[in-house]
Design an enzyme around this catalytic site. Structure first.
Site, PDB file in Angstrom:
ATOM      1  N   PRO A   1      -1.493  -4.348   0.999  1.00 46.74           N
ATOM      2  CG  PRO A   1      -3.451  -3.264   1.628  1.00 46.74           C
ATOM      3  CD  PRO A   1      -2.935  -4.355   0.748  1.00 46.74           C
TER       4      PRO A   1
ATOM      5  CB  CYS B   1      24.966  -3.543  25.522  1.00 50.40           C
ATOM      6  SG  CYS B   1      24.392  -3.966  27.149  1.00 50.40           S
TER       7      CYS B   1
ATOM      8  NE  ARG C   1       9.074   1.040  10.372  1.00 49.85           N
ATOM      9  CZ  ARG C   1       9.269   2.287  10.061  1.00 49.85           C
ATOM     10  NH1 ARG C   1       9.215   3.213  10.993  1.00 49.85           N
ATOM     11  NH2 ARG C   1       9.510   2.649   8.830  1.00 49.85           N
TER      12      ARG C   1
ATOM     13  NE  ARG D   1       5.273   1.662   5.793  1.00 49.06           N
ATOM     14  CZ  ARG D   1       6.460   1.320   6.283  1.00 49.06           C
ATOM     15  NH1 ARG D   1       6.788   1.651   7.498  1.00 49.06           N
ATOM     16  NH2 ARG D   1       7.328   0.655   5.535  1.00 49.06           N
TER      17      ARG D   1
ATOM     18  N   GLY E   1       0.814  -1.217   0.000  1.00 50.03           N
ATOM     19  CA  GLY E   1       0.000   0.000   0.000  1.00 50.03           C
ATOM     20  C   GLY E   1       0.843   1.260   0.000  1.00 50.03           C
TER      21      GLY E   1
HETATM   22  N1  LLP Z   1       4.052  -6.898  -0.704  1.00 48.73           N
HETATM   23  C1  LLP Z   1       5.351  -7.200  -0.776  1.00 48.73           C
HETATM   24  C2  LLP Z   1       5.824  -8.118  -1.813  1.00 48.73           C
HETATM   25  C3  LLP Z   1       6.239  -6.624   0.151  1.00 48.73           C
HETATM   26  O1  LLP Z   1       7.521  -6.923   0.079  1.00 48.73           O
HETATM   27  C4  LLP Z   1       5.755  -5.748   1.135  1.00 48.73           C
HETATM   28  C5  LLP Z   1       6.648  -5.154   2.117  1.00 48.73           C
HETATM   29  C6  LLP Z   1       4.384  -5.471   1.178  1.00 48.73           C
HETATM   30  C7  LLP Z   1       3.563  -6.062   0.226  1.00 48.73           C
HETATM   31  C8  LLP Z   1       3.761  -4.559   2.194  1.00 48.73           C
HETATM   32  O2  LLP Z   1       4.176  -3.259   2.040  1.00 48.73           O
HETATM   33  P1  LLP Z   1       3.471  -2.043   2.806  1.00 48.73           P
HETATM   34  O3  LLP Z   1       2.032  -1.970   2.356  1.00 48.73           O
HETATM   35  O4  LLP Z   1       3.545  -2.321   4.249  1.00 48.73           O
HETATM   36  O5  LLP Z   1       4.235  -0.846   2.403  1.00 48.73           O
HETATM   37  N2  LLP Z   1      10.185  -3.327   7.789  1.00 48.73           N
HETATM   38  C9  LLP Z   1      10.056  -2.173   6.925  1.00 48.73           C
HETATM   39  C10 LLP Z   1       9.115  -2.415   5.794  1.00 48.73           C
HETATM   40  C11 LLP Z   1       9.490  -3.582   4.962  1.00 48.73           C
HETATM   41  C12 LLP Z   1       8.554  -3.798   3.838  1.00 48.73           C
HETATM   42  C13 LLP Z   1       8.836  -5.086   3.147  1.00 48.73           C
HETATM   43  N3  LLP Z   1       7.888  -5.432   2.162  1.00 48.73           N
HETATM   44  C14 LLP Z   1       9.659  -0.969   7.761  1.00 48.73           C
HETATM   45  O6  LLP Z   1       9.454  -1.132   8.956  1.00 48.73           O
HETATM   46  O7  LLP Z   1       9.568   0.138   7.249  1.00 48.73           O
END
Ligand code: LLP
Length: 425
Positions: A287, A358, A325, A289, A252
């Site tokens: 989506p 640490c 994060r 996040r 998303g």
């Molecule tokens: N689909 C695929 C193939 C993905 O690799 C991801 C996220 C999503 C969907 C979901 O994306 P979103 O809607 O959440 O943007 N740990 C990182 C984010 C890593 C995202 C990895 N892939 C952070 O905390 O910012």
């Protein structure tokens, strides 16, 4: 500036002159007293409102919203979204197990990821008494060949979308940018055509997928990717016997952590509708996040204050293992006191909010203007922690993982017990 606090607001409990941060109508101070800290607190509405907004925005076209389980994999969160009609985007056998636990229908599941194993492929093909899943989003020639042999052994055909890497700059943090040629993800345009012309016998090519990155704030990057994708679909359909029936547009859009202005969900949906209505294609999005990010906060207790010439350190009981994060991506999370009075005193000093781990990287928020009256025992809320918060937590420094609580209206329930020392070995 801080994240929007739609479902988290200061309220005065009955008979109290003091305001405290609430999740919906539940006092976070009370939750911390009952369940201890560090504590993840979620709002049901926080998940459901953006999910429903996405659904409304995509209503004009056939679509499936597959929640990215990696962003928040608590089974109660998954069950809540499934109940509201969401499917799931998975990246591991573990996530498939969770999907099974909440009985997510297989026809709403996509399996993404560059490194699926043979075991994971077998399990996904066997999902729900062999009905399987909607699509494997395949990212390499070798993966396609392995999937073909696994499907052949099971005397079935594996449904596949080829993940096309459109070489588009999502203009986000390099660690979460995935749609450039230099990234490990997806297939180049020429590879997509080569594979589509030589689809092995136990593969059913149904769709194409893209995912250019996470925390996307600029719709023009997505639009560029959509245009490239549509062009590839049209080109493929010229020679495929069975035309492409769906496209998966990936994750998303971004959210506000500090002062970012993300696109409106309505505009994101309208862009998708503009490009894909009338094409006959089913649209999938994945989506994470957008749905979960601002649905949760991490509550932590102040342990000590250390004053230095240039700044103060507030040492708290949450750390980088609980919320990775900030240390991993210099991700900004707004931090506010749970007690309202401490938020409005006007005696702020420049403070770093740091955990007990640490490592100097164990800083949850650097250079924050926080009241110098905040002292040992005072609670702080780290905002926008609903996505990639608990799901990325670990036990570094042998710190048991925190508990998670879900709030609905005036009620709350523990949805994951705090780990204990006995869970560590
Ligand atoms: N689909 C695929 C193939 C993905 O690799 C991801 C996220 C999503 C969907 C979901 O994306 P979103 O809607 O959440 O943007 N740990 C990182 C984010 C890593 C995202 C990895 N892939 C952070 O905390 O910012």
């Amino acid at each position: 500036m801080t994240a929007p606090l739609d479902n988290f607001s200061y309220q005065n409990p009955k008979n109290s002159k003091k305001g405290f941060l609430h999740a919906e109508n539940v006092s976070i101070a009370k939750l911390a007293e009952k369940h201890g800290t560090p504590l993840y607190v979620y709002s049901e509405k926080g998940f459901l409102e953006p999910f429903k907004a996405l659904k409304r925005a995509l209503k004009p076209i056939p679509h499936t919203i597959c929640f990215a389980v990696k962003s928040n994999s608590n089974p109660k969160v998954l069950a809540l979204l499934k109940q509201a009609g969401a499917g799931m985007d998975l990246v591991s056998g573990g996530e498939l197990y969770l999907a099974r636990r909440v009985k997510c229908p297989g026809n709403k599941i996509v399996f993404s990821g560059v490194g699926k194993t043979e075991r994971e492929m077998k399990e996904a093909l066997a999902y729900q008494q062999g009905k399987g899943i909607f699509s494997f989003n395949v990212e390499s020639v070798e993966e396609l060949n392995l999937l073909n042999s696994v499907a052949r052994a099971k005397k079935t055909k594996a449904p596949v979308a080829l993940r096309f890497n459109p070489d588009v700059d999502a203009k986000t943090h390099p660690y979460i940018s995935t749609g450039l040629k230099k990234n490990k993800f997806g297939l180049e345009r020429s590879e997509v055509f080569e594979l589509a012309k030589n689809i092995p016998s136990n593969i059913q090519l149904k769709g194409l997928s893209i995912h250019i990155g996470s925390q996307i704030l600029d719709l023009s990057a997505l639009e560029e990717a959509f245009l490239k994708l549509k062009e590839v679909v049209a080109e493929l359909n010229r020679f495929l016997k069975t035309p492409i029936s769906f496209v998966d547009l990936g994750g998303g859009i971004g959210i506000t952590y500090k002062d970012e202005v993300p696109p409106k969900i309505e505009d994101y949906g309208a862009l998708i509708v503009k490009h894909f209505s009338g094409t006959g294609l089913r649209i999938l999005i994945e989506p994470g996040r957008t749905i979960a990010g601002n649905a949760g906060v991490l509550i932590t207790k102040t342990l000590f204050r250390k004053s230095r010439d240039e700044k103060d350190f507030l040492v708290v009981d949450a750390a980088m293992n609980d919320l990775m994060r900030p240390s991993l991506y210099q991700g900004y999370h707004a931090i506010i006191p749970v007690e309202q009075e401490l938020a409005n005193r006007g005696d702020e000093v420049n403070s770093d909010v740091v955990g007990p781990v640490c490592e100097s990287a164990d800083c949850l928020g650097a250079n924050r203007a926080l009241s110098k009256s905040i002292s040992s025992g005072d609670l702080l809320a780290i905002l926008s922690a609903g996505a990639y918060g608990f799901s990325m937590a670990g036990t570094y420094n042998s710190r048991p993982k925190p508990a998670e609580v879900m709030v609905k209206g005036s009620t709350s329930r523990l949805i994951r017990k705090r780990e204990t020392y006995q869970d560590l070995p």
